[in-house]
Design an enzyme around this catalytic site. Structure first.
Site, PDB file in Angstrom:
ATOM      1  N   CYS A  28       0.816  -1.217   0.000  1.00 38.77           N
ATOM      2  CA  CYS A  28       0.000   0.000   0.000  1.00 38.77           C
ATOM      3  C   CYS A  28       0.851   1.269   0.000  1.00 38.77           C
ATOM      4  O   CYS A  28       0.329   2.380   0.029  1.00 38.77           O
ATOM      5  CB  CYS A  28      -0.903   0.027   1.228  1.00 38.77           C
ATOM      6  N   ASP A  29       2.169   1.096  -0.010  1.00 36.14           N
ATOM      7  CA  ASP A  29       3.085   2.223   0.028  1.00 36.14           C
ATOM      8  C   ASP A  29       3.096   2.938  -1.329  1.00 36.14           C
ATOM      9  O   ASP A  29       3.258   2.303  -2.367  1.00 36.14           O
ATOM     10  CB  ASP A  29       4.477   1.654   0.345  1.00 36.14           C
TER      11      ASP A  29
END
Ligand SMILES: *Cc1c(COP(=O)(O)O)cnc(C)c1O
Length: 407
Positions: A336-337
Site C-alpha cells: 500500500c506504500d
C-alpha cells in the site's frame, strides 16, 4: 524443489497468485564457470548478492571454493553447504564480536578494513586469542571513483594517502598486507578498474611494504533490458571487462601478484527469473503481486529496466489491443506504500491484462536477498525450471526489452 520445463508451463499448471522464483541451475553453472575460466585469479563469490542455500550449494558444486562474506549469518550459510571453502571477511567495518567469531570459530584469516580503529579492534582479538598476526592477511580498502549504477566509495574506502599509512601500520604489527577496492555494482565503463588500479599502484609504491594480494572486488555487470525505442546502451560485457582488466593488471605491474575478484551480480543474475501476476490493469499501469519491498528493490534503486515476457492467461477470451505492439507499462507494486512503483517500465505487448503472468528475467541478484515482510507480503516459492529465460531461438511467447531481441 518442484521442476518444470518452462516458466510458462509452471504458470499455467499452478496458476500462481504469489510470485514464483524460477531457478535455472544450468545457467548458474555456466555463468560461474565462465567467470572462473576468464578471470586471471581467485573467484570469491559475494554471498550478499544471493545467499540462498540452493545457490551456494550449486556454486560449490561447480568449483567455487572461496566466498566473500560480511556477517555471521553469511559465515554459517557458506559453512553449511561448503565446509572446506575459504571465506574472505571483506566488510571494512565490523562488530567486535563478529571479528572474534570469524577468527575463532570460523578460522577466517583474511579481513578488510579502511581505518586504524578497525586495525585496533582486530589486533585486540588476535592478541586475546593468542594468534600470530603473520597468519592473517588484512586488505586495506582504497576509495575509487567511476561510473556504476551503485557507487560504493561514498561509504567505504581510505583515501590513497591514508591507505599508505594503514598498510605501513599493519605491516609493522606483523600482519600480511593486501590491497582491495570495490568499484560499485553494475559498472558502466571499462576504464573504471583501470582508475582503481592506478590508485592501487600509487599506494603500493608509496607504502613500500610487501603485498600478498590485490582484490579487485565486484562490479562486473549483468545484462538487463533497455528501452526498445532507443539504441542499446554500450555496457561492456563481463568477458570484455575481464579482458581489459587483464591487460590493465599487466600494465600497472600487478600481474605477478595473486589476484582475487568478488563477483556477485555477474554470476547469479541470469540464473533466476520471476513469475509475477497482474493483479489489475489500469490503462498503461500494471499492479503486480511483487514490488520494491520484495524482489524488485535493486531494479528500483539502480534504475534498471528489467527484461519481461508476457504469459497470457488462456482463460481470458477477449483482449483489447495489438499483441505485436510492445508498449511501456508503469509497474505498481503489491504494498500500500505509494513509493512502491518501479523506476523503469516493463515493455510488454499491448494486450497484457489483469490475471496474466509476467516472467521477469535476470533477477537472481539482489532480489531474494532484499525481500522484506513489509505489509505482510513475502514471496518465497521457488521452483526449478529447465528452459532459461533468454534461450536463443524463437521465443514461444511475447517477449520484450531483452537486448539481444531489440538488435
Ligand atoms: C556487494 C559487493 C560485491 C559484489 O558486487 P557485485 O557488483 O554484485 O559484483 C563484492 N565485493 C564487495 C566488498 C561488496 O560489497
Amino acid at each position: 524443489m518442484e521442476r518444470y520445463e518452462s516458466a510458462r508451463e509452471m504458470a499455467l499448471a499452478l496458476r500462481p497468485d504469489q510470485p514464483v522464483y524460477c531457478f535455472h541451475p544450468q545457467v548458474l553453472a555456466a555463468d560461474a564457470k565462465a567467470f572462473i575460466q576468464a578471470f586471471p585469479g581467485k573467484t570469491a563469490y559475494a554471498v550478499k548478492t544471493n545467499g540462498e542455500p540452493f545457490v551456494l550449494k550449486a556454486l560449490a558444486g561447480v568449483g567455487i571454493d572461496c566466498f566473500d562474506v560480511a556477517s555471521p549469518a553469511e559465515f554459517a550459510a557458506v559453512r553449511a553447504v561448503a565446509p572446506k571453502a575459504e571465506m574472505l571477511y571483506m566488510h571494512p567495518v565490523k562488530a567486535q564480536s563478529d571479528i572474534r567469531l570469524a577468527l575463532e570459530t570460523y578460522r577466517i584469516r583474511t579481513l578488510s578494513l579502511d581505518h586504524e580503529d578497525e586495525v585496533a579492534k582486530i589486533l585486540r582479538i588476535v592478541r586475546a586469542l593468542d594468534l600470530d598476526p603473520g597468519d592473517i592477511t588484512l586488505f586495506v580498502r582504497i576509495a575509487t571513483k567511476g561510473h556504476a549504477a551503485y557507487e560504493l566509495s561514498k561509504k567505504f574506502g581510505a583515501a590513497p594517502g591514508h591507505a599508505v599509512e594503514l598498510l605501513q601500520r599493519i605491516d609493522r604489527i606483523g600482519f600480511k598486507c593486501g590491497l582491495c577496492f570495490h568499484v560499485g555494482s553494475q559498472i558502466e565503463e571499462a576504464e573504471t578498474y583501470e582508475r582503481a588500479l592506478a590508485s592501487a599502484d600509487w599506494v603500493r609504491s608509496r607504502a613500500g611494504v610487501d603485498l600478498v594480494g590485490l582484490d579487485v572486488g565486484g562490479g562486473f555487470p549483468a545484462t538487463y533490458g533497455h528501452d526498445p525505442r532507443r539504441k542499446a546502451p554500450q555496457v561492456p560485457t563481463t568477458a570484455e571487462l575481464i579482458g581489459q582488466l587483464k591487460s590493465d593488471l599487466e600494465e600497472w605491474g600487478f600481474s605477478d601478484m595473486p589476484i582475487v575478484a568478488e563477483p556477485g551480480r555477474a554470476i547469479c543474475a541470469r540464473s533466476i527469473s520471476l513469475v509475477v501476476r497482474v493483479l489489475l490493469k489500469k490503462g498503461r499501469r500494471l499492479y503486480i503481486n511483487d514490488g520494491i519491498w520484495a524482489s524488485l528493490s535493486d531494479s528500483w534503486t539502480g534504475k534498471i529496466t528489467l527484461p519481461a515476457r508476457h504469459i497470457p492467461d488462456p482463460a481470458r477470451k477477449r483482449r483489447a489491443g495489438d499483441a505485436d505492439k510492445i508498449v511501456p507499462f508503469k509497474v505498481c507494486g503489491a504494498t500500500c506504500d505509494s513509493v512502491d512503483i518501479l523506476s523503469r517500465p516493463f515493455w510488454l505487448p499491448e494486450t497484457v491484462d489483469t490475471g496474466d503472468w509476467i516472467e521477469i528475467g535476470h533477477i537472481g541478484a539482489y532480489s531474494l536477498a532484499l525481500r522484506t515482510h513489509f505489509n505482510g507480503f513475502y514471496p518465497d516459492t521457488i521452483v526449478e525450471v529447465e528452459r532459461p529465460f533468454d534461450e536463443p531461438g524463437k521465443p514461444a511467447v511475447s517477449f520484450a526489452s531483452i537486448e539481444t531481441m531489440a538488435d
